[in-house]
Write a protein that holds these residues in place. Structure first.
Motif, mmCIF file in Angstrom:
data_model
loop_
_atom_site.group_PDB
_atom_site.id
_atom_site.type_symbol
_atom_site.label_atom_id
_atom_site.label_comp_id
_atom_site.label_asym_id
_atom_site.label_seq_id
_atom_site.Cartn_x
_atom_site.Cartn_y
_atom_site.Cartn_z
ATOM 1 N N PRO A 92 -76.112 -55.369 39.725
ATOM 2 C CA PRO A 92 -76.442 -54.627 40.947
ATOM 3 C C PRO A 92 -77.036 -53.248 40.720
ATOM 4 O O PRO A 92 -77.548 -52.641 41.666
ATOM 5 C CB PRO A 92 -75.070 -54.499 41.637
ATOM 6 N N GLY A 145 -82.995 -57.962 39.420
ATOM 7 C CA GLY A 145 -81.767 -57.366 39.938
ATOM 8 C C GLY A 145 -80.737 -58.454 40.222
ATOM 9 O O GLY A 145 -81.083 -59.581 40.546
ATOM 10 N N GLY A 146 -79.465 -58.112 40.083
ATOM 11 C CA GLY A 146 -78.396 -59.057 40.414
ATOM 12 C C GLY A 146 -78.411 -60.265 39.511
ATOM 13 O O GLY A 146 -78.427 -60.146 38.286
ATOM 14 N N ASP A 147 -78.448 -61.448 40.130
ATOM 15 C CA ASP A 147 -78.506 -62.718 39.395
ATOM 16 C C ASP A 147 -79.876 -63.346 39.633
ATOM 17 O O ASP A 147 -80.366 -63.344 40.764
ATOM 18 C CB ASP A 147 -77.408 -63.664 39.910
ATOM 19 N N MET A 174 -80.123 -65.998 42.462
ATOM 20 C CA MET A 174 -79.646 -65.689 43.815
ATOM 21 C C MET A 174 -80.717 -64.891 44.542
ATOM 22 O O MET A 174 -80.881 -63.687 44.308
ATOM 23 C CB MET A 174 -78.335 -64.894 43.734
ATOM 24 N N PHE A 175 -81.463 -65.534 45.412
ATOM 25 C CA PHE A 175 -82.541 -64.899 46.170
ATOM 26 C C PHE A 175 -83.424 -64.042 45.266
ATOM 27 O O PHE A 175 -83.859 -62.960 45.668
ATOM 28 C CB PHE A 175 -81.989 -64.059 47.326
ATOM 29 N N THR A 187 -74.280 -60.775 40.915
ATOM 30 C CA THR A 187 -75.106 -60.663 42.117
ATOM 31 C C THR A 187 -74.595 -59.524 43.015
ATOM 32 O O THR A 187 -73.391 -59.266 43.106
ATOM 33 C CB THR A 187 -75.145 -62.011 42.873
ATOM 34 N N SER A 188 -75.535 -58.851 43.678
ATOM 35 C CA SER A 188 -75.177 -57.680 44.488
ATOM 36 C C SER A 188 -74.245 -58.056 45.641
ATOM 37 O O SER A 188 -73.449 -57.232 46.090
ATOM 38 C CB SER A 188 -76.441 -57.007 45.020
ATOM 39 N N TYR A 248 -78.184 -60.917 52.408
ATOM 40 C CA TYR A 248 -79.112 -60.164 51.572
ATOM 41 C C TYR A 248 -80.361 -59.879 52.424
ATOM 42 O O TYR A 248 -80.737 -60.679 53.283
ATOM 43 C CB TYR A 248 -79.543 -60.990 50.348
ATOM 44 N N MET A 249 -81.037 -58.767 52.107
ATOM 45 C CA MET A 249 -82.342 -58.458 52.714
ATOM 46 C C MET A 249 -82.287 -58.557 54.246
ATOM 47 O O MET A 249 -83.156 -59.173 54.868
ATOM 48 C CB MET A 249 -83.414 -59.423 52.190
ATOM 49 N N ILE A 282 -73.256 -52.289 52.858
ATOM 50 C CA ILE A 282 -73.034 -51.579 51.595
ATOM 51 C C ILE A 282 -74.409 -51.377 50.975
ATOM 52 O O ILE A 282 -75.084 -52.356 50.620
ATOM 53 C CB ILE A 282 -72.121 -52.370 50.631
ATOM 54 N N SER A 294 -77.001 -49.636 48.075
ATOM 55 C CA SER A 294 -77.035 -49.146 46.682
ATOM 56 C C SER A 294 -75.677 -49.289 46.004
ATOM 57 O O SER A 294 -75.181 -48.356 45.353
ATOM 58 C CB SER A 294 -77.499 -47.691 46.621
ATOM 59 N N ALA A 295 -75.076 -50.467 46.170
ATOM 60 C CA ALA A 295 -73.749 -50.704 45.597
ATOM 61 C C ALA A 295 -73.742 -50.419 44.105
ATOM 62 O O ALA A 295 -74.690 -50.745 43.394
ATOM 63 C CB ALA A 295 -73.339 -52.156 45.840
ATOM 64 N N PRO A 345 -81.780 -50.921 49.154
ATOM 65 C CA PRO A 345 -81.167 -52.241 49.205
ATOM 66 C C PRO A 345 -79.746 -52.190 49.762
ATOM 67 O O PRO A 345 -78.980 -51.308 49.403
ATOM 68 C CB PRO A 345 -81.138 -52.671 47.730
ATOM 69 N N ALA A 346 -79.457 -53.137 50.638
ATOM 70 C CA ALA A 346 -78.108 -53.171 51.203
ATOM 71 C C ALA A 346 -77.667 -54.609 51.434
ATOM 72 O O ALA A 346 -78.491 -55.492 51.687
ATOM 73 C CB ALA A 346 -78.061 -52.395 52.514
ATOM 74 N N ILE A 347 -76.374 -54.801 51.335
ATOM 75 C CA ILE A 347 -75.738 -56.079 51.657
ATOM 76 C C ILE A 347 -74.976 -55.897 52.964
ATOM 77 O O ILE A 347 -74.326 -54.869 53.174
ATOM 78 C CB ILE A 347 -74.750 -56.486 50.529
HETATM 79 C C1 LIG Z 1 -84.744 -60.001 46.435
HETATM 80 S S1 LIG Z 1 -83.029 -59.859 46.719
HETATM 81 C C2 LIG Z 1 -82.459 -59.999 45.073
HETATM 82 C C3 LIG Z 1 -80.997 -60.320 44.986
HETATM 83 C C4 LIG Z 1 -80.509 -60.322 43.556
HETATM 84 N N1 LIG Z 1 -81.100 -61.415 42.818
HETATM 85 C C5 LIG Z 1 -78.983 -60.386 43.476
HETATM 86 O O1 LIG Z 1 -78.459 -61.384 42.977
HETATM 87 O O2 LIG Z 1 -78.345 -59.433 43.871
HETATM 88 C C6 LIG Z 1 -82.890 -58.125 47.033
HETATM 89 C C7 LIG Z 1 -81.689 -57.804 47.913
HETATM 90 O O3 LIG Z 1 -80.493 -57.779 47.138
HETATM 91 C C8 LIG Z 1 -79.600 -56.838 47.722
HETATM 92 N N2 LIG Z 1 -79.284 -55.822 46.710
HETATM 93 C C9 LIG Z 1 -79.790 -55.719 45.473
HETATM 94 N N3 LIG Z 1 -79.215 -54.700 44.805
HETATM 95 C C10 LIG Z 1 -78.326 -54.143 45.658
HETATM 96 C C11 LIG Z 1 -77.388 -53.071 45.573
HETATM 97 N N4 LIG Z 1 -77.249 -52.353 44.453
HETATM 98 N N5 LIG Z 1 -76.625 -52.791 46.656
HETATM 99 C C12 LIG Z 1 -76.734 -53.512 47.784
HETATM 100 N N6 LIG Z 1 -77.589 -54.540 47.924
HETATM 101 C C13 LIG Z 1 -78.368 -54.856 46.874
HETATM 102 C C14 LIG Z 1 -80.287 -56.261 48.946
HETATM 103 O O4 LIG Z 1 -79.926 -57.065 50.060
HETATM 104 C C15 LIG Z 1 -81.734 -56.457 48.575
HETATM 105 O O5 LIG Z 1 -82.568 -56.448 49.724
#
Ligand SMILES: C[S@@+](CC[C@H](N)C(=O)[O-])C[C@H]1O[C@@H](n2cnc3c(N)ncnc32)[C@H](O)[C@@H]1O
Length: 270
Positions: free
Chosen positions: A29, A105-107, A110-111, A135-136, A186-187, A213, A215-216, A243-245
Motif C-alpha cells: 500500500p 501498488g498493492g497486489d 487486485m484491480f 492489497t490496499s 477501490y477507486m 481511508i 493514503s493508508a 488514493p482511498a479505500i
Molecule cells: C488501480 S487500483 C490498484 C489497487 C492495488 N492493486 C491494490 O491491490 O491495492 C488503485 C486504487 O487502490 C486504492 N489504493 C491504493 N493505494 C492506496 C493507499 N495507500 N490507501 C488507500 N487506498 C489505496 C485506491 O482505491 C486506488 O484508487
C-alpha cells in the motif's frame, strides 16, 4: 538468529529473476515496511523497474542503483500510459534480455491489471512470475482498526471497484446491498454519491457505518468515518483525495469501540 541474518537466510533461498523474465510484483500500500521479501529481492535484482504511479518513492528508492526506473502508471483522470504500450514495453525489455520488475501498488492481481499483463506475456511466450503484495483494501482496514470479519456480524466480504459505477451497464449494486456483507471499494471517491444512492435504493440502510481511508500506511494517511448516506459529503468537506479505500458495513463501528477501549494508545493520524 538476528533479524538481519534471518532476512539474509530467506533471501538466499528465493528464486532468481532471470534475464528475459518479468516479475509482476506487488509493492503493497505504500509504506516500504509492507513489502514482501520477494518484491524486495526483485528490486535488488532487476535491470529495469517499470512502475505504476501509486508505487511510493520510498519503495522505488530500494531498487538497485544501477536499475533503470520507467514510470508506466495509469491514473484515473490524468494523462497516463496506454495499457497496450506498457505491455509492449515489457515484452520488448524481456526480449532484450533484461531482468524486468513490473511493480504495481498493492497486489498485482487486485484491480491492478496484473491479470491482463500476465495473459499478454504468456501469449508472447515471455516467462513471468507473480509476486503477491499486500492489497490496499486490507492494509487500510488494519490502519483504521476495522476488522473485515467479525463473528456474529458477517460471513463474507465484498471487494469491488467504484470505477465505471456511473455507467448504466455497470455493477448490480442492489444485489450487493442485499448480501448485507461489508463492502470494500477501490477507486470509488469520484462515484461514491452514485454508489451510495444505488446501495440505499437496493435496501442497504443509509445509517450503515462507512469510512474512507486515504493514503493508508503513509505519513499523510487520513480516515473519515460517517454513514453510507453521509460519507460522500464528509469526504468532500474533509477534502479527502485519492488514493482511498471506502468500507461500508457494521464492522466499521469496531473502530470507535477499539478507540474508546484503548484511549491511551497512539494510532496513526486520522
Ligand atoms: C488501480 S487500483 C490498484 C489497487 C492495488 N492493486 C491494490 O491491490 O491495492 C488503485 C486504487 O487502490 C486504492 N489504493 C491504493 N493505494 C492506496 C493507499 N495507500 N490507501 C488507500 N487506498 C489505496 C485506491 O482505491 C486506488 O484508487
Amino acid at each position: 538468529m538476528t533479524v538481519a541474518s534471518a532476512v539474509a537466510h530467506i533471501m538466499e533461498t528465493l528464486p532468481r529473476l532471470q534475464a528475459g523474465q518479468v516479475w509482476l510484483a506487488g509493492a503493497g500500500p505504500g509504506d516500504p515496511a509492507h513489502l514482501t521479501l520477494l518484491t524486495l529481492s526483485g528490486l535488488d535484482q532487476a535491470d529495469v523497474v517499470v512502475h505504476d504511479a501509486l508505487v511510493d518513492p520510498a519503495v522505488l528508492a530500494l531498487a538497485h542503483p544501477a536499475a533503470a526506473r520507467i514510470p508506466a502508471g495509469k491514473r484515473g483522470g490524468k494523462p497516463s500510459a496506454i495499457q497496450a504500450d506498457i505491455t509492449a514495453q515489457l515484452i520488448s525489455l524481456a526480449r532484450d534480455g533484461k531482468r524486468v520488475l513490473r511493480l504495481k501498488g498493492g497486489d498485482p492481481f487486485m484491480f491492478g491489471r496484473g491479470g491482463e499483463e500476465a495473459l499478454t506475456l504468456a501469449a508472447h511466450g515471455i516467462p513471468f512470475r507473480i509476486i503477491p503484495g499486500l492489497t490496499s483494501g486490507l492494509a487500510s482496514m488494519a490502519s483504521a482498526l476495522i476488522p473485515l470479519t467479525l463473528r456474529g456480524v458477517n460471513q463474507a466480504v465484498v471487494l469491488a471497484t467504484g470505477h465505471g459505477a456511473d455507467r448504466t451497464d455497470g455493477m448490480d449494486w442492489a444485489a450487493l446491498a442485499r448480501l448485507g456483507q461489508p463492502i470494500v471499494l477501490y477507486m470509488a471517491i469520484t462515484n461514491l454519491a452514485v454508489i451510495a444512492s444505488a446501495l440505499i435504493a437496493g435496501g442497504l440502510p443509509g445509517e450503515t457505518a462507512a469510512a474512507a481511508i486515504a493514503s493508508a500506511t503513509l505519513a499523510d494517511q487520513r480516515i473519515v468515518v460517517a454513514t453510507l448516506a453521509t460519507l460522500a459529503d464528509a469526504i468532500r468537506r474533509e477534502a479527502i483525495a485519492a488514493p482511498a479505500i471506502i468500507v461500508i458495513g457494521a464492522v466499521v463501528e469496531t473502530r470507535a469501540r477499539l478507540l474508546a477501549l484503548l484511549p491511551a494508545l497512539e494510532f496513526p493520524p486520522s
